[in-house]
Design an enzyme around this catalytic site. Structure first.
Site, PDB file in Angstrom:
ATOM      1  N   HIS A  86      -3.417  -5.272   1.787  1.00 53.73           N
ATOM      2  CA  HIS A  86      -2.668  -5.545   3.023  1.00 53.73           C
ATOM      3  C   HIS A  86      -2.714  -7.024   3.425  1.00 53.73           C
ATOM      4  O   HIS A  86      -3.536  -7.398   4.271  1.00 53.73           O
ATOM      5  CB  HIS A  86      -3.265  -4.730   4.176  1.00 53.73           C
ATOM      6  CG  HIS A  86      -3.078  -3.264   4.049  1.00 53.73           C
ATOM      7  ND1 HIS A  86      -2.045  -2.577   4.648  1.00 53.73           N
ATOM      8  CD2 HIS A  86      -3.799  -2.332   3.372  1.00 53.73           C
ATOM      9  CE1 HIS A  86      -2.128  -1.294   4.358  1.00 53.73           C
ATOM     10  NE2 HIS A  86      -3.186  -1.123   3.592  1.00 53.73           N
ATOM     11  N   CYS A 144       0.823  -1.212   0.000  1.00 53.94           N
ATOM     12  CA  CYS A 144       0.000   0.000   0.000  1.00 53.94           C
ATOM     13  C   CYS A 144       0.864   1.272   0.000  1.00 53.94           C
ATOM     14  O   CYS A 144       1.447   1.602  -1.029  1.00 53.94           O
ATOM     15  CB  CYS A 144      -1.003  -0.053   1.143  1.00 53.94           C
ATOM     16  SG  CYS A 144      -2.416   1.011   0.847  1.00 53.94           S
ATOM     17  N   GLU A 146      -0.964  -8.462   5.448  1.00 58.91           N
ATOM     18  CA  GLU A 146      -0.680  -8.559   6.893  1.00 58.91           C
ATOM     19  C   GLU A 146      -1.945  -8.356   7.740  1.00 58.91           C
ATOM     20  O   GLU A 146      -1.903  -8.564   8.956  1.00 58.91           O
ATOM     21  CB  GLU A 146       0.426  -7.563   7.285  1.00 58.91           C
ATOM     22  CG  GLU A 146       0.006  -6.102   7.432  1.00 58.91           C
ATOM     23  CD  GLU A 146      -0.237  -5.371   6.114  1.00 58.91           C
ATOM     24  OE1 GLU A 146      -0.238  -6.015   5.046  1.00 58.91           O
ATOM     25  OE2 GLU A 146      -0.448  -4.152   6.173  1.00 58.91           O
TER      26      GLU A 146
HETATM   27  N1  GLN Z   1      -3.441   6.489   1.318  1.00 55.17           N
HETATM   28  C1  GLN Z   1      -2.136   6.166   1.815  1.00 55.17           C
HETATM   29  C2  GLN Z   1      -1.053   6.939   1.079  1.00 55.17           C
HETATM   30  O1  GLN Z   1      -1.293   7.538   0.085  1.00 55.17           O
HETATM   31  C3  GLN Z   1      -1.857   4.683   1.718  1.00 55.17           C
HETATM   32  C4  GLN Z   1      -2.819   3.931   2.605  1.00 55.17           C
HETATM   33  C5  GLN Z   1      -2.296   2.639   3.144  1.00 55.17           C
HETATM   34  O2  GLN Z   1      -1.102   2.359   3.209  1.00 55.17           O
HETATM   35  N2  GLN Z   1      -3.222   1.854   3.639  1.00 55.17           N
HETATM   36  O3  GLN Z   1       0.049   6.941   1.517  1.00 55.17           O
END
Ligand code: GLN
Length: 218
Positions: A173, A82, A175
């Protein structure tokens, strides 16, 4: 440079504990990376989810960025989940790249607000024969991949997971779900042998509540 044989998790902000718990369950004791010198012993580094602007600022404030890039050039594999995928992307739509290590293009917050976070189920044959539960939390979309990068998972009009020789990027994710498949997959990429037969955490943990709400039947 030391001998690279451990897996680290960047421990500045974000979902560190959850990744650590998955690795520990597989019998891998992770290095919680807070200072640059810890990168010397790593075969692989997980950049957790969190907030990418915050993470890059902390990486720079603690002067970890140059050593992280050097370790990567020296063969350390990287898995960005992410926000971590945003950190490693070479191209960010409408913005400057952060670490710029993997030839992917990402669009940040591409599903909307935090409240638009969701859970889904897919099969990714390369990673697991079992169906996997995926949790997206204000996720980016991978909107393009360059040379040497393969899409591991396509959903609708975007790429949710991509891989190169050196990197793994997931916009969701692993995890935060019981499956250990992605952690096993990354360990293998790092040349680390996992002997554990476990495919899932023995029990769901409190941080999986979101997934349970999204999938009340589970
Ligand atoms: N929206 C976050 C970003 O732009 C990422 C979100 C996440 O890691 N769950 O950094």
């Amino acid at each position: 440079m030391g001998i690279r044989k451990k897996i680290g998790i960047l421990d500045l902000q974000g979902g560190v504990h959850e990744h650590a718990y998955h690795l520990q369950t597989l019998g891998i004791e992770p290095v919680r990376v807070k200072v640059a010198e810890q990168l010397d012993e790593l075969a692989g580094l997980i950049l957790p989810g969190g907030e990418s602007t915050c993470l890059i600022r902390l990486l720079n404030i603690f002067d970890i960025t140059p050593k992280l890039k050097a370790a990567y050039a020296d063969g350390m594999k990287i898995w960005g989940t992410c926000a971590g995928a945003i950190l490693i992307a070479k191209h960010i739509e409408g913005d400057q790249p952060q670490l710029g290590l993997m030839d992917i293009t990402v669009a940040r917050n591409a599903f909307g607000y935090q409240i638009d976070s969701f859970n889904t189920r897919v099969t990714i044959p390369k990673v697991s024969t079992k169906e996997l539960e995926l949790t997206f939390i204000r996720a980016p979309k991978i909107t393009g991949v360059g040379k040497g990068v393969d899409a591991l998972l396509l959903i609708d009009d975007y790429i949710a997971a991509a891989e190169s020789e050196e990197c793994l990027a997931t916009v969701f994710h692993p995890e935060l779900t019981p499956s250990l498949a992605f952690h096993k997959y990354f360990a293998a990429k790092c040349g680390i042998n996992v002997t554990s037969e476990l495919t899932e955490l023995p029990e769901r943990t409190s941080w999986m509540q979101f997934a349970q709400i999204a999938n009340p039947s589970k």
